[in-house]
Scaffold this active site. Structure first.
Site, PDB file in Angstrom:
ATOM      1  N   THR A 133       0.824  -1.200   0.000  1.00 46.50           N
ATOM      2  CA  THR A 133       0.000   0.000   0.000  1.00 46.50           C
ATOM      3  C   THR A 133       0.862   1.256   0.000  1.00 46.50           C
ATOM      4  O   THR A 133       0.637   2.188  -0.776  1.00 46.50           O
ATOM      5  CB  THR A 133      -0.908   0.015   1.247  1.00 46.50           C
ATOM      6  OG1 THR A 133      -1.682  -1.178   1.279  1.00 46.50           O
ATOM      7  CG2 THR A 133      -1.835   1.212   1.229  1.00 46.50           C
ATOM      8  N   THR A 134       1.887   1.286   0.879  1.00 43.79           N
ATOM      9  CA  THR A 134       2.763   2.445   0.986  1.00 43.79           C
ATOM     10  C   THR A 134       3.581   2.644  -0.278  1.00 43.79           C
ATOM     11  O   THR A 134       4.038   3.753  -0.564  1.00 43.79           O
ATOM     12  CB  THR A 134       3.695   2.299   2.207  1.00 43.79           C
ATOM     13  OG1 THR A 134       2.905   1.933   3.343  1.00 43.79           O
ATOM     14  CG2 THR A 134       4.433   3.568   2.509  1.00 43.79           C
ATOM     15  N   TYR A 153     -12.431  -3.672  -3.379  1.00 40.85           N
ATOM     16  CA  TYR A 153     -13.519  -3.173  -4.235  1.00 40.85           C
ATOM     17  C   TYR A 153     -14.544  -4.248  -4.566  1.00 40.85           C
ATOM     18  O   TYR A 153     -15.748  -4.009  -4.479  1.00 40.85           O
ATOM     19  CB  TYR A 153     -12.981  -2.543  -5.531  1.00 40.85           C
ATOM     20  CG  TYR A 153     -14.067  -1.812  -6.305  1.00 40.85           C
ATOM     21  CD1 TYR A 153     -14.500  -0.550  -5.901  1.00 40.85           C
ATOM     22  CD2 TYR A 153     -14.688  -2.397  -7.403  1.00 40.85           C
ATOM     23  CE1 TYR A 153     -15.516   0.097  -6.577  1.00 40.85           C
ATOM     24  CE2 TYR A 153     -15.699  -1.757  -8.087  1.00 40.85           C
ATOM     25  CZ  TYR A 153     -16.123  -0.517  -7.671  1.00 40.85           C
ATOM     26  OH  TYR A 153     -17.130   0.118  -8.341  1.00 40.85           O
ATOM     27  N   ILE A 157       5.110  -5.014   9.782  1.00 37.12           N
ATOM     28  CA  ILE A 157       5.324  -4.469   8.443  1.00 37.12           C
ATOM     29  C   ILE A 157       4.908  -3.007   8.543  1.00 37.12           C
ATOM     30  O   ILE A 157       3.734  -2.685   8.681  1.00 37.12           O
ATOM     31  CB  ILE A 157       4.544  -5.243   7.369  1.00 37.12           C
ATOM     32  CG1 ILE A 157       5.085  -6.676   7.291  1.00 37.12           C
ATOM     33  CG2 ILE A 157       4.679  -4.553   6.019  1.00 37.12           C
ATOM     34  CD1 ILE A 157       4.411  -7.549   6.244  1.00 37.12           C
ATOM     35  N   ARG A 194      -9.135  -0.289   4.262  1.00 40.57           N
ATOM     36  CA  ARG A 194      -8.864   0.065   2.864  1.00 40.57           C
ATOM     37  C   ARG A 194      -9.623  -0.819   1.883  1.00 40.57           C
ATOM     38  O   ARG A 194     -10.086  -0.338   0.848  1.00 40.57           O
ATOM     39  CB  ARG A 194      -7.360  -0.032   2.570  1.00 40.57           C
ATOM     40  CG  ARG A 194      -6.545   1.113   3.134  1.00 40.57           C
ATOM     41  CD  ARG A 194      -5.084   1.000   2.699  1.00 40.57           C
ATOM     42  NE  ARG A 194      -4.296   2.135   3.134  1.00 40.57           N
ATOM     43  CZ  ARG A 194      -4.137   3.256   2.435  1.00 40.57           C
ATOM     44  NH1 ARG A 194      -4.728   3.385   1.270  1.00 40.57           N
ATOM     45  NH2 ARG A 194      -3.387   4.242   2.910  1.00 40.57           N
ATOM     46  N   LYS A 239      -0.100 -10.246   7.758  1.00 38.49           N
ATOM     47  CA  LYS A 239       0.047  -8.851   8.161  1.00 38.49           C
ATOM     48  C   LYS A 239      -1.350  -8.402   8.560  1.00 38.49           C
ATOM     49  O   LYS A 239      -2.235  -8.251   7.716  1.00 38.49           O
ATOM     50  CB  LYS A 239       0.578  -7.988   7.016  1.00 38.49           C
ATOM     51  CG  LYS A 239       0.626  -6.503   7.371  1.00 38.49           C
ATOM     52  CD  LYS A 239       1.003  -5.628   6.195  1.00 38.49           C
ATOM     53  CE  LYS A 239       0.959  -4.161   6.583  1.00 38.49           C
ATOM     54  NZ  LYS A 239       1.283  -3.252   5.442  1.00 38.49           N
ATOM     55  N   TYR A 261      -2.680 -10.402   3.877  1.00 38.39           N
ATOM     56  CA  TYR A 261      -2.688  -8.992   4.293  1.00 38.39           C
ATOM     57  C   TYR A 261      -4.139  -8.573   4.500  1.00 38.39           C
ATOM     58  O   TYR A 261      -4.907  -8.491   3.547  1.00 38.39           O
ATOM     59  CB  TYR A 261      -1.994  -8.145   3.229  1.00 38.39           C
ATOM     60  CG  TYR A 261      -1.954  -6.655   3.490  1.00 38.39           C
ATOM     61  CD1 TYR A 261      -2.209  -6.102   4.743  1.00 38.39           C
ATOM     62  CD2 TYR A 261      -1.612  -5.779   2.453  1.00 38.39           C
ATOM     63  CE1 TYR A 261      -2.154  -4.735   4.952  1.00 38.39           C
ATOM     64  CE2 TYR A 261      -1.538  -4.414   2.658  1.00 38.39           C
ATOM     65  CZ  TYR A 261      -1.820  -3.892   3.910  1.00 38.39           C
ATOM     66  OH  TYR A 261      -1.765  -2.537   4.108  1.00 38.39           O
TER      67      TYR A 261
END
Length: 293
Positions: free
Chosen positions: A43-44, A106, A204, A137, A162, A132
Site C-alpha cells: 500500500t505504501t 472493491y 510491516i 482500505r 500482516k 494482508y
C-alpha cells in the site's frame, strides 16, 4: 520466517516516473539500519497506481539491490485473482522470499470468495504467501476463521499474516487456531507493542521508512522482553506513527523522507497529492520529537 522491523517501502517518483537510483539508496539505507526484511509494492508503495511493468520493475530492483542481505516480501495483491497470480509468478522468478497478498479490494468477496481466492493462489504458485488484512482500505475483512482455515489447509504455502484489522484479540485467535510456526506481523505501527505482547513477531511498518534504526531497536527490545526499553522507544516513535496518516498515505511519509534525505522527493501519483500544510506541521513535530531532525 519473518520477524522484526519490516518497512513497507515507498516507491520514489521523480517527474512522474520511478526513481530507480533513489530506491536503490533507500534499500541500502534500510538494510544498513537494521530492517529485517523489505516489502516493495505494498500500500505504501502506491502499488495501485503502478502499471504491471512498473510493479515488476520495482520488485526486481528491490531484490537485486538487497542481494540476499535480507528477504524481500513482494507485494502481489490485486482485486483480480489472475493478476495476483501473475505478480506471484514474476516475484518467485525474481527471487522473492514470499508474496504479500492483500484481500481483494472493491469486489467485496464473501469469506467463501476469500478462501477460493487464496486457495487458487496457493495451489498455483509455491511462493509462500503472507496474507494482508486491512479492512479499512479493502472493505473486506479476512475473518479469523478464514485465516485459520487457510493456514491449516496450506501450512507450507500460507505462512504468515500482516494484520491491520486493529483488533488485537485476533492475535490470540490465530495463535490458538494455527500451529506455532504461523507468523503474525502487525500492520499498525501504533499497535505493535501490544500486538507483540500478545504473540506477534514484528511489524510491516510505514514508520520504518523514516526511522528504520529506531523501529529495529524497538522490535529487538520486544523480542528480548525488555519492556522498559520497548516502551521508551515506543513513546519516542508514537507521534510519528500517527503523523504518517495525517493525510492520505503515503504523502506524509514521502514528505518525511524528503526532510530526512535530500535525494528523495515527496512526489506521489494521482489521485493522491502532496500532504497539506497541517499534515506537514504534524510530521515536522513528530520528526523532532523522535530526534530525526
Amino acid at each position: 520466517m519473518f520477524s522484526g522491523s519490516i518497512p513497507a517501502l515507498v516507491t520514489p517518483f521523480r517527474d512522474g516516473t520511478f526513481d530507480e537510483g533513489a530506491f536503490r539508496r533507500l534499500v541500502d539505507w534500510q538494510i544498513d539500519n537494521g530492517s529485517s526484511a523489505l516489502v516493495p509494492c505494498g500500500t505504501t508503495g502506491e502499488a495501485s497506481t503502478l502499471s504491471n511493468a512498473e510493479h515488476h520493475r520495482v520488485v526486481e530492483v528491490c531484490i537485486e539491490q538487497a542481494a540476499g542481505r535480507v528477504p524481500v516480501i513482494a507485494g502481489c495483491g490485486s482485486n483480480d485473482t489472475k493478476n495476483a497470480l501473475l505478480h506471484m509468478h514474476f516475484s518467485k522468478k525474481a527471487g522473492a522470499a514470499a508474496a504479500l497478498c492483500v484481500a481483494p479490494y472493491y469486489n467485496r468477496p464473501s469469506q467463501a470468495g476469500l478462501i477460493a481466492h487464496f486457495s487458487h493462489l496457493a495451489e498455483n504458485c509455491d511462493l509462500p504467501i503472507v496474507l494482508y488484512n486491512v479492512p479499512a482500505r479493502t472493505v473486506t475483512d479476512i475473518a479469523p476463521e478464514t485465516t485459520i482455515a487457510l493456514a491449516n489447509r496450506y501450512p507450507d504455502n500460507i505462512i504468515a499474516i500482516k494484520d491491520a484489522s486493529e483488533d488485537l484479540s485476533r492475535v490470540a485467535d490465530h495463535r490458538m487456531g494455527i500451529g506455532k510456526e504461523f507468523c503474525q506481523l502487525s500492520g499498525n505501527d501504533e499497535l505493535a507493542l501490544p500486538f507483540n505482547a500478545a504473540g506477534g513477531k514484528g511489524c510491516i511498518s510505514v514508520t520504518a521508512n523514516v526511522a528504520p534504526a529506531l523501529c529495529a531497536e524497538f522490535q529487538q527490545a520486544c523480542a528480548d522482553n525488555d519492556l522498559v526499553k520497548a516502551r521508551q522507544l515506543n513513546d519516542r516513535l508514537y507521534p510519528l506513527h500517527y503523523a504518517m496518516f495525517e493525510d492520505s498515505s503515503p504523502a506524509p511519509v514521502k514528505y518525511a523522507l524528503s526532510r530526512v534525505h535530500g535525494w528523495l522527493t515527496d512526489e506521489v501519483r494521482l489521485p493522491l497529492c502532496a500532504c497539506s500544510p497541517e499534515a506537514r506541521k504534524a510530521v515536522d513535530a513528530a520528526l523532532e520529537h523522535a530526534g530525526l531532525v
